[in-house]
Design an enzyme around this catalytic site. Structure first.
Site, PDB file in Angstrom:
ATOM      1  N   GLY A  92     -15.786 -36.298  -2.410  1.00  0.00           N
ATOM      2  CA  GLY A  92     -14.462 -35.497  -2.869  1.00  0.00           C
ATOM      3  C   GLY A  92     -15.081 -34.323  -3.556  1.00  0.00           C
ATOM      4  N   HIS A  99     -20.814 -29.602 -11.133  1.00  0.00           N
ATOM      5  CA  HIS A  99     -19.772 -29.766 -12.438  1.00  0.00           C
ATOM      6  C   HIS A  99     -19.470 -30.917 -12.871  1.00  0.00           C
ATOM      7  CE1 HIS A  99     -17.698 -29.677  -8.498  1.00  0.00           C
ATOM      8  NE2 HIS A  99     -16.632 -30.099  -9.124  1.00  0.00           N
TER       9      HIS A  99
HETATM   10  P1  5GP Z   1     -14.688 -31.424  -7.265  1.00  0.00           P
HETATM   11  O1  5GP Z   1     -13.429 -31.992  -6.384  1.00  0.00           O
HETATM   12  O2  5GP Z   1     -15.724 -30.472  -6.354  1.00  0.00           O
HETATM   13  O3  5GP Z   1     -15.340 -32.592  -7.886  1.00  0.00           O
HETATM   14  O4  5GP Z   1     -13.729 -30.582  -8.213  1.00  0.00           O
HETATM   15  C1  5GP Z   1     -13.612 -29.063  -8.262  1.00  0.00           C
HETATM   16  C2  5GP Z   1     -12.525 -28.877  -9.205  1.00  0.00           C
HETATM   17  O5  5GP Z   1     -12.558 -27.685  -9.312  1.00  0.00           O
HETATM   18  C3  5GP Z   1     -11.070 -29.638  -8.763  1.00  0.00           C
HETATM   19  O6  5GP Z   1     -10.713 -30.568  -9.880  1.00  0.00           O
HETATM   20  C4  5GP Z   1     -10.222 -28.279  -8.740  1.00  0.00           C
HETATM   21  O7  5GP Z   1      -8.891 -28.337  -9.323  1.00  0.00           O
HETATM   22  C5  5GP Z   1     -10.931 -27.433  -9.605  1.00  0.00           C
HETATM   23  N1  5GP Z   1     -10.871 -25.666  -9.195  1.00  0.00           N
HETATM   24  C6  5GP Z   1     -10.830 -25.572  -7.885  1.00  0.00           C
HETATM   25  N2  5GP Z   1     -10.598 -24.087  -8.074  1.00  0.00           N
HETATM   26  C7  5GP Z   1     -10.511 -23.724  -9.332  1.00  0.00           C
HETATM   27  C8  5GP Z   1     -10.365 -22.393 -10.048  1.00  0.00           C
HETATM   28  O8  5GP Z   1     -10.281 -21.266  -9.482  1.00  0.00           O
HETATM   29  N3  5GP Z   1     -10.235 -22.739 -11.481  1.00  0.00           N
HETATM   30  C9  5GP Z   1     -10.256 -23.849 -12.281  1.00  0.00           C
HETATM   31  N4  5GP Z   1     -10.293 -23.593 -13.349  1.00  0.00           N
HETATM   32  N5  5GP Z   1     -10.566 -24.983 -11.382  1.00  0.00           N
HETATM   33  C10 5GP Z   1     -10.705 -24.570 -10.283  1.00  0.00           C
END
Ligand code: 5GP
Length: 113
Positions: A92, A99
């Site tokens: 995911g 992060h």
């Molecule tokens: P991953 O799916 O990679 O573990 O999590 C990425 C997270 O980054 C997602 O929960 C998504 O909502 C968040 N996200 C993506 N783009 C942005 C953004 O431009 N600003 C913020 N604050 N969160 C973001």
């Protein structure tokens, strides 16, 4: 994988974020699409695409990210909460800068999907 993700733009303050914590090693801000009443992301300032790319020298930094997660959860008043680090597309992961998600403020299901 690119080293210029949306999170690098946030680190360079090219796009805004709702910051909750910052120090010389990391930045924490609220997720733009929260999955719970509290959903915060903690990212290292060092470029690390995912846990697949960490090296031994990152050990202290990785511990620091979790320590800051606990500090933030406490400050947010969370008693039960979850940290998530998605690693790789099939997990995911959508942004390839490491992060830590800190998620809480509602009952969380287990196991995750
Ligand atoms: P991953 O799916 O990679 O573990 O999590 C990425 C997270 O980054 C997602 O929960 C998504 O909502 C968040 N996200 C993506 N783009 C942005 C953004 O431009 N600003 C913020 N604050 N969160 C973001």
């Amino acid at each position: 994988m690119t080293e210029d993700t949306i999170f690098h733009k946030i680190l360079r303050q090219e796009i805004p974020c709702e910051e909750v914590y910052s120090d010389e090693l990391c930045l924490a801000f609220r997720d733009i699409e929260p999955q719970a009443p509290c959903h915060i992301l903690i990212i290292p300032r060092k470029t690390i695409p995912s846990l697949n790319e960490v090296i031994k020298e990152d050990s202290n930094l990785l511990g620091h990210l979790l320590f800051i997660g606990a500090k933030i959860a406490n400050e947010e008043g969370l008693k039960s909460w979850r940290t998530i680090i998605n690693t790789g597309e099939e997990s995911g992961q959508t942004v390839f800068q490491l992060h830590v998600h800190v998620i809480g403020g509602r009952k969380l299901k287990w196991p995750p999907g």
